[in-house]
Motif scaffolding. Structure first.
Motif, PDB file in Angstrom:
ATOM      1  N   GLU A  49      59.487  30.124  47.002  1.00  0.00           N
ATOM      2  CA  GLU A  49      60.399  31.143  47.687  1.00  0.00           C
ATOM      3  C   GLU A  49      59.490  32.179  48.618  1.00  0.00           C
ATOM      4  N   THR A  50      60.146  32.784  49.612  1.00  0.00           N
ATOM      5  CA  THR A  50      59.558  33.879  50.361  1.00  0.00           C
ATOM      6  C   THR A  50      59.797  35.197  49.643  1.00  0.00           C
ATOM      7  N   PHE A  52      59.779  39.358  48.697  1.00  0.00           N
ATOM      8  CA  PHE A  52      59.395  40.622  49.333  1.00  0.00           C
ATOM      9  C   PHE A  52      58.588  41.373  48.271  1.00  0.00           C
ATOM     10  N   ILE A  73      56.387  38.373  52.457  1.00  0.00           N
ATOM     11  CA  ILE A  73      56.529  39.529  53.223  1.00  0.00           C
ATOM     12  C   ILE A  73      56.110  40.827  52.709  1.00  0.00           C
ATOM     13  N   ASP A  95      53.999  45.615  56.414  1.00  0.00           N
ATOM     14  CA  ASP A  95      54.203  47.129  56.929  1.00  0.00           C
ATOM     15  C   ASP A  95      53.257  47.937  56.172  1.00  0.00           C
ATOM     16  N   ARG A 108      64.433  51.924  47.329  1.00  0.00           N
ATOM     17  CA  ARG A 108      65.653  51.831  46.679  1.00  0.00           C
ATOM     18  C   ARG A 108      65.459  51.001  45.535  1.00  0.00           C
ATOM     19  N   ASP A 263      66.626  24.182  56.624  1.00  0.00           N
ATOM     20  CA  ASP A 263      66.094  25.705  57.158  1.00  0.00           C
ATOM     21  C   ASP A 263      64.473  25.999  57.706  1.00  0.00           C
TER      22      ASP A 263
ATOM     23  N   VAL B   4      63.510  46.258  58.279  1.00  0.00           N
ATOM     24  CA  VAL B   4      63.890  45.910  56.868  1.00  0.00           C
ATOM     25  C   VAL B   4      63.208  46.697  55.798  1.00  0.00           C
ATOM     26  N   MET B  40      64.836  31.525  54.832  1.00  0.00           N
ATOM     27  CA  MET B  40      64.689  31.785  53.373  1.00  0.00           C
ATOM     28  C   MET B  40      64.692  33.256  52.919  1.00  0.00           C
ATOM     29  N   PHE B  41      63.782  33.644  53.781  1.00  0.00           N
ATOM     30  CA  PHE B  41      63.501  35.315  53.193  1.00  0.00           C
ATOM     31  C   PHE B  41      64.840  36.096  53.717  1.00  0.00           C
ATOM     32  N   ARG B  43      67.870  35.272  53.320  1.00  0.00           N
ATOM     33  CA  ARG B  43      68.834  34.922  52.375  1.00  0.00           C
ATOM     34  C   ARG B  43      68.533  35.831  51.241  1.00  0.00           C
ATOM     35  N   ASN B  44      67.130  36.030  50.634  1.00  0.00           N
ATOM     36  CA  ASN B  44      66.894  36.576  49.960  1.00  0.00           C
ATOM     37  C   ASN B  44      67.136  37.904  49.998  1.00  0.00           C
ATOM     38  N   ILE B  45      66.862  38.489  50.923  1.00  0.00           N
ATOM     39  CA  ILE B  45      66.900  39.978  51.211  1.00  0.00           C
ATOM     40  C   ILE B  45      68.486  40.243  51.688  1.00  0.00           C
ATOM     41  N   LYS B  48      70.328  42.440  49.178  1.00  0.00           N
ATOM     42  CA  LYS B  48      69.682  44.013  49.040  1.00  0.00           C
ATOM     43  C   LYS B  48      69.799  44.917  50.170  1.00  0.00           C
ATOM     44  N   LEU B  49      70.295  44.464  51.188  1.00  0.00           N
ATOM     45  CA  LEU B  49      70.511  45.438  52.113  1.00  0.00           C
ATOM     46  C   LEU B  49      71.565  46.368  52.171  1.00  0.00           C
TER      47      LEU B  49
END
Ligand SMILES: C[S@@+](CC[C@H](N)C(=O)[O-])C[C@H]1O[C@@H](n2cnc3c(N)ncnc32)[C@H](O)[C@@H]1O
Ligand SMILES: [Zn+2]
Lengths: 279, 125
Positions: A49-50, A52, A73, A95, A108, A263, B4, B40-41, B43-45, B48-49
């Motif tokens: 999985e990617t 955060f 990321i 970032d 958050r 994907d 993001v 994929m990322f 969909r993950n994020i 949370k937005l």
């Protein structure tokens, strides 16, 4: 051995020259990469999985680079402008934030799937200014970190504890903020390879198995065998290093496709290229 | 700083706990930096937005491609076109220079070369 954090505050110690020396030293590069990979392994992220992620005390990006290579990321925080400048020059993907994590952070609730910190935590135990109270700074740090993590996510800190009291100070602060977990000491009997990883859980995964403190590497061994510690792991790392070239990306996509993954982006002339056009 | 990250960021001045999100952009310079598309990322994020904040922030920098209401994220078939547009906004749009201002306490976070300065004054910690 004199400890850098006793010499000067981090933003002064890691000045332009030291930041440059640090980042270009090939021994440091490989040690930081090795520890970053281990920290990532201890994060126990869902496979393929990617995620955060957060890199605390990211410096010039030696640790964050590993997160890039593994396809995540991330956001990196550091107090040293010179280290961050080098990270910019090296065009890492994350970032970057100029931040003193002892002042806490403002993400958050539930933002991150995990956090790593490589060779930075011991710096937080110092009082660099008269107004600094290490205990209060640690609590502010851990409480805001806890909030920023998804429930059940982990934070893994490789660090160089000065003594038992310091370990205890850190652990107490973390537990007070709701973290569970403990210390993993890899190769405890080896002078050179011994490494401390504070492995924290931000609660338990809803509906998941109870998290256990991971098993340390090389317990009961005198020195790590080359195979486990340097060769094999380092070889792996060298393969990964090619991530920025096109062949590697194509290969990885191919693997993903054959595994039946949807994907996977289609290949184009841009695949694996670094692109930064302006508008 | 990518959008993001901005969408995840609230003011962290001690005691500033409400109405501290999103940080208002002021005098910003935007740059597009392309990067590989990763559905994929996204969909993950997505869950949370803070969608409203994202739309509002995007409008401030003249990005008008976001729908006012987030499509249903529980279904798996978010179309590629939507995800690609989101990719451009979230991961390729960088705030390079300018300021972010807390709507509650008015603390100004300066952004230089894409790096926000999150350091606080002593009386803010
Ligand atoms: C040994 S370097 C490690 C950098 C990077 N993680 C790596 O593996 O190469 C330690 C870093 O921690 C940072 N640091 C120390 N105290 C800090 C603080 N209070 N807030 C943020 N960063 C801090 C320093 O500026 C420095 O860049
Ligand atoms: Zn505020």
């Amino acid at each position: 051995m004199s400890r850098p954090e006793h010499k000067a505050p981090p933003e002064i110690f890691y000045n332009e020259e030291e930041a440059r020396k640090y980042t270009s030293n090939s021994r440091i590069q490989s040690v930081q990469a090795e520890m970053s990979l281990r920290a990532l392994e201890l994060l126990n992220l869902p496979e393929d999985e990617t995620c955060f992620l957060l890199d605390i005390g990211c410096g010039s990006g030696l640790s964050g680079e590993i997160l890039d290579e593994e396809g995540h990321i991330w956001i990196g925080l550091d107090i040293s402008p010179s280290m961050l400048q080098i990270a910019l020059d090296r065009e890492i993907e994350g970032d970057l934030f100029l931040q003193d994590v002892g002042q806490g952070m403002g993400f958050r609730p539930g933002t991150f799937d995990g956090a790593i910190s490589i060779s930075a935590l011991q710096w937080l135990c110092n009082a660099d200014q008269q107004s600094h109270n290490p205990k209060a700074r640690l609590v502010r740090f851990f409480s805001t970190l806890y909030a920023s993590l998804r429930r059940g996510a982990r934070a893994v800190f490789q660090f160089y504890p000065e003594n038992d009291d310091q370990c205890e100070l850190i652990m107490n602060a973390a537990m007070r903020c709701g973290f569970e977990g403990g210390l993993v000491v890899d190769y405890p009997n080896s002078k050179k390879a011994k490494k401390y990883y504070l492995c924290l859980f931000a609660g338990q995964i809803p509906g998941g198995q109870k998290q256990q403190i991971p098993q340390a590497l090389g317990e009961g061994e005198e020195e790590p065998t080359d195979v486990i510690y340097s060769n094999q792991r380092f070889e792996k790392r060298k393969q990964r290093k090619s991530v920025k070239n096109r062949d590697w990306v194509l290969h990885k996509k191919e693997v993903a496709r054959t595994r039946g993954k949807k994907d996977v982006p289609s290949d184009s002339k841009y695949t694996g290229r670094k692109r930064r056009p302006k508008f | 700083m990518r959008l993001v990250a901005h969408n995840m960021l609230q003011c962290h001045v001690k005691g500033c706990n409400s109405n501290n999100f999103p940080l208002q952009l002021s005098n910003v310079e935007i740059e597009i930096q392309e990067t590989d598309f990763n559905p994929m990322f996204l969909r993950n994020i997505l869950p949370k937005l803070e969608w409203n904040a994202l739309v509002k922030t995007a409008l401030q920098i003249n990005i008008t491609t976001l729908p006012n209401v987030l499509p249903d994220t529980s279904t798996d078939d978010l179309d590629d076109e939507f995800l690609k547009m989101l990719h451009r906004v979230l991961l390729e749009t960088h705030i390079q220079q300018g300021k972010m201002i807390c709507p509650n306490c008015n603390h100004v976070y300066a952004i230089k070369d894409g790096i926000p300065n999150m350091l606080l004054n002593e009386n803010e910690t």
